[in-house]
Design a protein around this motif. Sequence first.
Motif, mmCIF file in Angstrom:
data_model
loop_
_atom_site.group_PDB
_atom_site.id
_atom_site.type_symbol
_atom_site.label_atom_id
_atom_site.label_comp_id
_atom_site.label_asym_id
_atom_site.label_seq_id
_atom_site.Cartn_x
_atom_site.Cartn_y
_atom_site.Cartn_z
ATOM 1 N N TYR A 212 0.815 -1.218 0.000
ATOM 2 C CA TYR A 212 0.000 0.000 0.000
ATOM 3 C C TYR A 212 0.854 1.275 0.000
ATOM 4 N N GLN A 213 2.142 1.097 -0.267
ATOM 5 C CA GLN A 213 3.063 2.209 -0.533
ATOM 6 C C GLN A 213 3.092 3.235 0.601
ATOM 7 N N PHE A 214 3.435 2.758 1.804
ATOM 8 C CA PHE A 214 3.604 3.660 2.937
ATOM 9 C C PHE A 214 4.774 4.604 2.668
ATOM 10 N N GLU A 215 4.664 5.836 3.151
ATOM 11 C CA GLU A 215 5.786 6.765 3.099
ATOM 12 C C GLU A 215 6.850 6.331 4.099
ATOM 13 N N LYS A 216 8.119 6.552 3.747
ATOM 14 C CA LYS A 216 9.236 6.174 4.616
ATOM 15 C C LYS A 216 9.971 7.437 5.067
ATOM 16 N N PRO A 217 10.472 7.475 6.304
ATOM 17 C CA PRO A 217 10.489 6.399 7.308
ATOM 18 C C PRO A 217 9.182 6.269 8.092
ATOM 19 N N ASN A 218 8.316 7.285 8.055
ATOM 20 C CA ASN A 218 7.059 7.225 8.809
ATOM 21 C C ASN A 218 5.918 7.736 7.951
ATOM 22 N N ASP A 219 4.804 7.038 8.001
ATOM 23 C CA ASP A 219 3.620 7.449 7.264
ATOM 24 C C ASP A 219 2.571 7.942 8.269
ATOM 25 N N VAL A 220 2.384 9.257 8.324
ATOM 26 C CA VAL A 220 1.487 9.854 9.319
ATOM 27 C C VAL A 220 0.059 9.349 9.143
ATOM 28 N N ALA A 221 -0.393 9.250 7.903
ATOM 29 C CA ALA A 221 -1.773 8.817 7.649
ATOM 30 C C ALA A 221 -1.989 7.371 8.101
ATOM 31 N N ALA A 222 -1.005 6.513 7.858
ATOM 32 C CA ALA A 222 -1.118 5.112 8.280
ATOM 33 C C ALA A 222 -1.081 4.998 9.803
ATOM 34 N N LEU A 223 -0.236 5.810 10.448
ATOM 35 C CA LEU A 223 -0.207 5.820 11.910
ATOM 36 C C LEU A 223 -1.550 6.275 12.473
ATOM 37 N N ASP B 3 12.140 1.082 22.932
ATOM 38 C CA ASP B 3 12.254 0.362 21.667
ATOM 39 C C ASP B 3 11.749 1.216 20.507
ATOM 40 N N CYS B 4 10.669 1.967 20.747
ATOM 41 C CA CYS B 4 10.135 2.880 19.727
ATOM 42 C C CYS B 4 11.197 3.894 19.325
ATOM 43 N N HIS B 5 11.857 4.490 20.311
ATOM 44 C CA HIS B 5 12.901 5.493 20.028
ATOM 45 C C HIS B 5 14.069 4.883 19.255
ATOM 46 N N ILE B 6 14.534 3.719 19.688
ATOM 47 C CA ILE B 6 15.681 3.080 19.037
ATOM 48 C C ILE B 6 15.359 2.757 17.577
ATOM 49 N N ASN B 7 14.189 2.156 17.351
ATOM 50 C CA ASN B 7 13.795 1.788 15.987
ATOM 51 C C ASN B 7 13.603 3.011 15.101
ATOM 52 N N ASN B 8 12.990 4.057 15.656
ATOM 53 C CA ASN B 8 12.735 5.246 14.851
ATOM 54 C C ASN B 8 14.018 5.978 14.502
ATOM 55 N N LEU B 9 14.957 6.038 15.438
ATOM 56 C CA LEU B 9 16.240 6.681 15.149
ATOM 57 C C LEU B 9 16.972 5.942 14.033
ATOM 58 N N TYR B 10 16.938 4.619 14.089
ATOM 59 C CA TYR B 10 17.589 3.846 13.024
ATOM 60 C C TYR B 10 16.879 4.063 11.685
ATOM 61 N N ASN B 11 15.547 3.952 11.674
ATOM 62 C CA ASN B 11 14.801 4.093 10.422
ATOM 63 C C ASN B 11 14.950 5.487 9.825
ATOM 64 N N THR B 12 14.960 6.510 10.686
ATOM 65 C CA THR B 12 15.130 7.879 10.197
ATOM 66 C C THR B 12 16.510 8.053 9.570
ATOM 67 N N SER B 13 17.528 7.467 10.208
ATOM 68 C CA SER B 13 18.892 7.530 9.653
ATOM 69 C C SER B 13 18.994 6.740 8.355
ATOM 70 N N PHE B 14 18.440 5.546 8.368
ATOM 71 C CA PHE B 14 18.495 4.656 7.200
ATOM 72 C C PHE B 14 17.864 5.315 5.978
ATOM 73 N N TRP B 15 16.632 5.814 6.147
ATOM 74 C CA TRP B 15 15.938 6.408 5.007
ATOM 75 C C TRP B 15 16.472 7.799 4.688
ATOM 76 N N GLY B 16 17.062 8.465 5.667
ATOM 77 C CA GLY B 16 17.711 9.749 5.396
ATOM 78 C C GLY B 16 18.888 9.583 4.458
ATOM 79 N N LEU B 17 19.667 8.542 4.676
ATOM 80 C CA LEU B 17 20.814 8.272 3.800
ATOM 81 C C LEU B 17 20.364 7.903 2.389
ATOM 82 N N ILE B 18 19.243 7.216 2.281
ATOM 83 C CA ILE B 18 18.738 6.805 0.963
ATOM 84 C C ILE B 18 18.113 7.997 0.233
ATOM 85 N N GLN B 19 17.253 8.727 0.940
ATOM 86 C CA GLN B 19 16.500 9.810 0.293
ATOM 87 C C GLN B 19 17.310 11.081 0.104
#
Length: 267
Positions: free
Chosen positions: A40-51, A152-168
Amino acid sequence: MAKSRFEYVKQFERENFLLPQTHIVIRVDGKGFHKFSQHYQFEKPNDVAALSVMNKTAQVMMQQFPDIVLAYGDSDEYLFLMRRDCDLFERREMKLVSTFASYMSVNYLLQWNLAFPDKPISAERIPTFDARAVTYPNHQTVRDYFSWRQVDCHINNLYNTSFWGLIQNCGMTTTEAEEFLKGTVSSDKNEILFTKCGINYNNEPDIFKKGTVLVREYLDWKNTLEQELSDRQKQRQQKLRKKAEIAQHHVDIIKDDFWVQRPWLLN
């Protein structure tokens, strides 16, 4: 019900009744949500509408089950804290788990279709959830459990934000970004986000860093044990729970303030 010679098979059924006067937490997780988010093509790293769909689903769950006093959500996971005196389904574990998993699945589908009428859920990829019920003996273990999930939420979000930041922002591939972040700690990721991606992690929305807290708020709360109430008073308490405001917050639940301000959560 009429008896028959086949009724002996009921002897094989076994029920697990959760311990009375313990705090029940029912944890509901999305099943295969990585593929679901891709489909369903969620936005990365976080999809506000899906949340928002997840949060609305959890809020509907709280409306349907007044015994829930607190819910905490992050990504495709939600934790539901039941009041300690809860006797829903006579505290039968299988009944609680199966009901919460099925209700969450159906409600999520309904809320999704309301939020995204242009891309409704298809039979090709439907949302499903599983659930588990855990009992905790005292206030501190309940708080530690919710603290663990927020960390755990903070750890995962920091990683995902960094991961997708490097890609995008830096044009890396998923493999390159994963390799680049290997062995990094939180301070390293904050520095990478700031220097390479132009992102100050401190300015990221709290809904991403802290998750979502849904709580029943009471203006006039009295510390009365359920055992001390008459049947009529119990019915009145049930009505009060149904009418209580369900408020949404994105706050720290590790520190004392949140819990001290709401003594009804842990009786």
